[in-house]
Design an enzyme around this catalytic site. Structure first.
Site, PDB file in Angstrom:
ATOM      1  N   GLU A 130     -26.363   0.933 -18.703  1.00  0.00           N
ATOM      2  CA  GLU A 130     -25.140   0.337 -19.240  1.00  0.00           C
ATOM      3  C   GLU A 130     -25.435  -0.228 -20.628  1.00  0.00           C
ATOM      4  O   GLU A 130     -25.930  -1.351 -20.744  1.00  0.00           O
ATOM      5  CB  GLU A 130     -24.652  -0.791 -18.330  1.00  0.00           C
ATOM      6  CG  GLU A 130     -24.266  -0.344 -16.941  1.00  0.00           C
ATOM      7  CD  GLU A 130     -23.245  -1.279 -16.300  1.00  0.00           C
ATOM      8  OE1 GLU A 130     -22.221  -0.789 -15.838  1.00  0.00           O
ATOM      9  OE2 GLU A 130     -23.465  -2.507 -16.296  1.00  0.00           O
ATOM     10  N   ASN A 188     -17.669  -2.072  -9.841  1.00  0.00           N
ATOM     11  CA  ASN A 188     -18.173  -3.446  -9.944  1.00  0.00           C
ATOM     12  C   ASN A 188     -16.964  -4.309 -10.285  1.00  0.00           C
ATOM     13  O   ASN A 188     -16.496  -4.306 -11.418  1.00  0.00           O
ATOM     14  CB  ASN A 188     -19.237  -3.524 -11.051  1.00  0.00           C
ATOM     15  CG  ASN A 188     -19.681  -4.961 -11.314  1.00  0.00           C
ATOM     16  OD1 ASN A 188     -19.326  -5.882 -10.569  1.00  0.00           O
ATOM     17  ND2 ASN A 188     -20.456  -5.156 -12.374  1.00  0.00           N
ATOM     18  N   LYS A 248     -16.752  -7.415 -10.475  1.00  0.00           N
ATOM     19  CA  LYS A 248     -17.095  -8.653 -11.200  1.00  0.00           C
ATOM     20  C   LYS A 248     -16.352  -9.837 -10.556  1.00  0.00           C
ATOM     21  O   LYS A 248     -16.129  -9.815  -9.347  1.00  0.00           O
ATOM     22  CB  LYS A 248     -16.805  -8.492 -12.692  1.00  0.00           C
ATOM     23  CG  LYS A 248     -17.492  -7.248 -13.265  1.00  0.00           C
ATOM     24  CD  LYS A 248     -17.498  -7.168 -14.756  1.00  0.00           C
ATOM     25  CE  LYS A 248     -18.201  -5.880 -15.182  1.00  0.00           C
ATOM     26  NZ  LYS A 248     -18.318  -5.740 -16.638  1.00  0.00           N
ATOM     27  N   GLY A 260     -16.819  -3.175 -21.290  1.00  0.00           N
ATOM     28  CA  GLY A 260     -15.555  -3.893 -21.462  1.00  0.00           C
ATOM     29  C   GLY A 260     -15.006  -3.823 -22.879  1.00  0.00           C
ATOM     30  O   GLY A 260     -14.091  -4.557 -23.231  1.00  0.00           O
ATOM     31  N   SER A 309     -17.149   1.171 -20.065  1.00  0.00           N
ATOM     32  CA  SER A 309     -15.822   1.716 -20.408  1.00  0.00           C
ATOM     33  C   SER A 309     -15.584   3.115 -19.843  1.00  0.00           C
ATOM     34  O   SER A 309     -14.978   3.962 -20.502  1.00  0.00           O
ATOM     35  CB  SER A 309     -15.609   1.700 -21.930  1.00  0.00           C
ATOM     36  OG  SER A 309     -15.636   0.362 -22.401  1.00  0.00           O
ATOM     37  N   HIS A 334     -27.569  -6.753 -13.927  1.00  0.00           N
ATOM     38  CA  HIS A 334     -26.409  -6.439 -14.779  1.00  0.00           C
ATOM     39  C   HIS A 334     -26.545  -7.226 -16.085  1.00  0.00           C
ATOM     40  O   HIS A 334     -27.041  -8.351 -16.088  1.00  0.00           O
ATOM     41  CB  HIS A 334     -25.111  -6.809 -14.057  1.00  0.00           C
ATOM     42  CG  HIS A 334     -23.910  -6.280 -14.770  1.00  0.00           C
ATOM     43  ND1 HIS A 334     -23.364  -6.925 -15.860  1.00  0.00           N
ATOM     44  CD2 HIS A 334     -23.183  -5.155 -14.582  1.00  0.00           C
ATOM     45  CE1 HIS A 334     -22.334  -6.208 -16.303  1.00  0.00           C
ATOM     46  NE2 HIS A 334     -22.204  -5.134 -15.546  1.00  0.00           N
ATOM     47  N   GLU A 343     -24.534  -8.889 -17.699  1.00  0.00           N
ATOM     48  CA  GLU A 343     -23.926 -10.222 -17.682  1.00  0.00           C
ATOM     49  C   GLU A 343     -24.857 -11.238 -17.011  1.00  0.00           C
ATOM     50  O   GLU A 343     -24.855 -12.417 -17.354  1.00  0.00           O
ATOM     51  CB  GLU A 343     -22.548 -10.153 -16.998  1.00  0.00           C
ATOM     52  CG  GLU A 343     -21.525  -9.487 -17.909  1.00  0.00           C
ATOM     53  CD  GLU A 343     -20.492  -8.621 -17.212  1.00  0.00           C
ATOM     54  OE1 GLU A 343     -20.220  -8.826 -16.014  1.00  0.00           O
ATOM     55  OE2 GLU A 343     -19.949  -7.709 -17.884  1.00  0.00           O
TER      56      GLU A 343
HETATM   57  P1  13P Z   1     -16.313  -1.682 -17.902  1.00  0.00           P
HETATM   58  O1  13P Z   1     -16.138  -0.420 -17.122  1.00  0.00           O
HETATM   59  O2  13P Z   1     -15.162  -2.642 -17.754  1.00  0.00           O
HETATM   60  O3  13P Z   1     -16.699  -1.443 -19.321  1.00  0.00           O
HETATM   61  O4  13P Z   1     -17.566  -2.479 -17.242  1.00  0.00           O
HETATM   62  C1  13P Z   1     -18.755  -1.791 -17.053  1.00  0.00           C
HETATM   63  C2  13P Z   1     -19.647  -2.616 -16.208  1.00  0.00           C
HETATM   64  O5  13P Z   1     -20.124  -3.639 -16.636  1.00  0.00           O
HETATM   65  C3  13P Z   1     -19.892  -2.151 -14.829  1.00  0.00           C
HETATM   66  O6  13P Z   1     -20.946  -2.852 -14.255  1.00  0.00           O
END
Ligand code: 13P
Length: 251
Positions: free
Chosen positions: A168, A10, A12, A174, A209, A96, A98
């Protein structure tokens, strides 16, 4: 029941054209037979470019990070699921954290998006996960149950094969803090128990992560069928290493 391992990047809101081109140059230098599904969701703007590269290399499938719950019309700035399907996009990430947190997308809205995307033949990666406060208040399973039941309400049985779930935990995204393999496995087994159809065949990804040095401990778990990866998927070397780990695991 055999489930294929998926490594999903992803991206982003990241990557310039220059970085994308470098990513695929680096990928092509690393010769290795992929024995897992390797998917990437770039920014919507870059989907056609990745589709073209994917067509030439034949190894990566391309998806979107979000879509609208409507097909077409006066929805300025939205991404039409009908247009995604029309362009040959393979999958879409829905729900997601976010999107849930920053853009206030509710389980009810996400349910409409899931059903709409599935109706067009897109594969859907539906994301669920608890916040740190919810985990500390022992609400993890309650939150997951709610996200599953409301977000997947009225899921047509004949579309269940196109549904993937991503667990997640919000506190692991992150932050460099991965859920332990045991915490993740517990959540994945619970999520599988909440699926009303196709449960044993549904791919459930872990996200938060994930890095080349922690993926092995996750993938050996019974109910973890791959990873949804943010940061580490931006670097060709890491993405390739994750796919390498996934290529040797068989479920
Ligand atoms: P990270 O791997 O940067 O923690 O992000 C995970 C994520 O949100 C994947 O959709």
């Amino acid at each position: 029941m055999k489930r294929e391992i998926h490594i999903v990047g992803n991206w982003k809101m990241n990557q310039t054209m220059h970085e994308i081109s470098n990513f695929f140059v680096e990928m092509s230098k690393m010769k290795m037979e992929l024995k897992c599904k390797a998917w990437i969701a770039p920014q919507a703007l870059h989907i056609p470019i990745l589709k073209e590269i994917a067509f030439t290399t034949g190894s990566i499938q391309v998806g979107a990070q979000n879509c609208c719950e409507q097909d077409a019309g006066a929805f300025t700035g939205e991404i039409s699921p009908l247009a995604l399907a029309d362009m040959g996009v393979e999958f879409v990430i829905i729900g997601h954290s976010e999107r849930r947190t920053i853009y206030k997308e509710s389980n009810e809205l996400l349910n409409k998006k899931v059903l709409k995307a599935l109706s067009h033949g897109l594969k859907v990666i539906y994301c669920v996960g608890e916040t740190l406060e919810e985990r500390e208040a022992d609400l993890t399973l309650k939150v997951l149950a709610e996200q599953m039941s409301l977000g997947l309400k009225n899921l047509p049985e004949d579309k269940a094969a196109n549904l993937l779930i991503a667990y997640e935990p919000v506190w692991a995204i992150g932050t460099g803090k991965t859920a332990t393999a045991e915490q993740a496995e517990e959540a994945h087994a619970f999520i599988r128990s909440q699926l009303t159809t196709h449960a044993e065949r549904t791919v459930i990804l872990y996200g938060g992560s994930v890095k080349p040095d922690n993926i092995d401990s996750l993938l050996v778990k019974e109910n973890i069928d791959g990873a949804l990866v943010g940061g580490a998927s931006l670097k060709a070397q890491d993405f390739r290493a994750l796919c390498g780990s996934a290529s040797v695991i068989r479920k």
